[in-house]
Design a protein around this motif. Sequence first.
Motif, short mmCIF file in Angstrom:
data_model
loop_
_atom_site.label_atom_id
_atom_site.label_comp_id
_atom_site.label_asym_id
_atom_site.label_seq_id
_atom_site.Cartn_x
_atom_site.Cartn_y
_atom_site.Cartn_z
N TYR A 89 0.84 -1.20 0.00
CA TYR A 89 0.00 0.00 0.00
C TYR A 89 0.87 1.25 0.00
O TYR A 89 1.85 1.35 0.75
CB TYR A 89 -0.90 -0.01 1.23
N ASN A 91 0.33 5.67 -0.43
CA ASN A 91 -0.53 6.83 -0.66
C ASN A 91 0.31 8.10 -0.60
O ASN A 91 1.11 8.28 0.31
CB ASN A 91 -1.65 6.89 0.38
N SER A 93 -0.11 12.39 -1.00
CA SER A 93 -1.04 13.50 -1.06
C SER A 93 -0.28 14.82 -1.10
O SER A 93 0.66 15.03 -0.32
CB SER A 93 -1.99 13.49 0.14
N SER A 127 -4.28 13.48 -4.57
CA SER A 127 -3.85 12.29 -3.87
C SER A 127 -3.90 11.07 -4.79
O SER A 127 -4.83 10.93 -5.60
CB SER A 127 -4.75 12.04 -2.65
N THR A 128 -2.91 10.20 -4.67
CA THR A 128 -2.89 8.95 -5.43
C THR A 128 -2.70 7.80 -4.46
O THR A 128 -1.93 7.89 -3.50
CB THR A 128 -1.76 8.92 -6.48
N ASN A 129 -3.40 6.71 -4.74
CA ASN A 129 -3.36 5.54 -3.88
C ASN A 129 -2.98 4.33 -4.70
O ASN A 129 -3.67 3.97 -5.65
CB ASN A 129 -4.74 5.35 -3.22
#
Length: 211
Positions: A89, A91, A93, A127-129
Amino acid sequence: MKKQLLLTAIAVGVSLCGYAQTKGTSTLGLGASISSNKSSSNFGNSETVSTNKNRYISLGYGYFIKDNTRIGLELSYGKNTNEQTAYDYSNESKTYGGTISYQKYYPLIKTLYAYAGGRTGYARVQSTNEASNTYATEGNNYNLGAYGGITWFVSKRFAFETNLLSADVAYSTTSNKQKDGTSQSKNEHTNFNLNTSGFINDLGFKIYLLF
């Protein structure tokens, strides 16, 4: 003679104390915040390492339009990253923003002043996840509010300021979508926020250069 010297000393002292709040004085403020946190946890034979990093910088300019009254403009940029190894994971931002403010200063003791004012601001959030469902988020935040605090004019060139109380009305829009374009959603939010900050909660200090 002694009386004249005393009067001169008092006049000089008053002029130095009042310099920072007089009409025509400009202020330049720079703020920066960097923090990093890393933690790990074990579940059976699996270990999860979580890392969170925050970077924030702001640059502001102010001008005393009259004695004890200042208007200001502040631009800011922030970046937050969060990673977890076990779940693959990640993330990231980023926030870009600007605020226009108005502050009125009230003398307390010598060079210590209380202030109250209003502000309006805008911030753009991206934001990218990276996870099983990869998606991107974009948002626009608008706020209007009032705030107050304490300012210490250390000298005619430097001042320290902290925010103690604020009340804001905020409106925000966000859109979420998967990078492959398979789904997309939009949301709108309006909220009212009243909080205290500064000495206890977040050490929200600013340092000003006056000229």
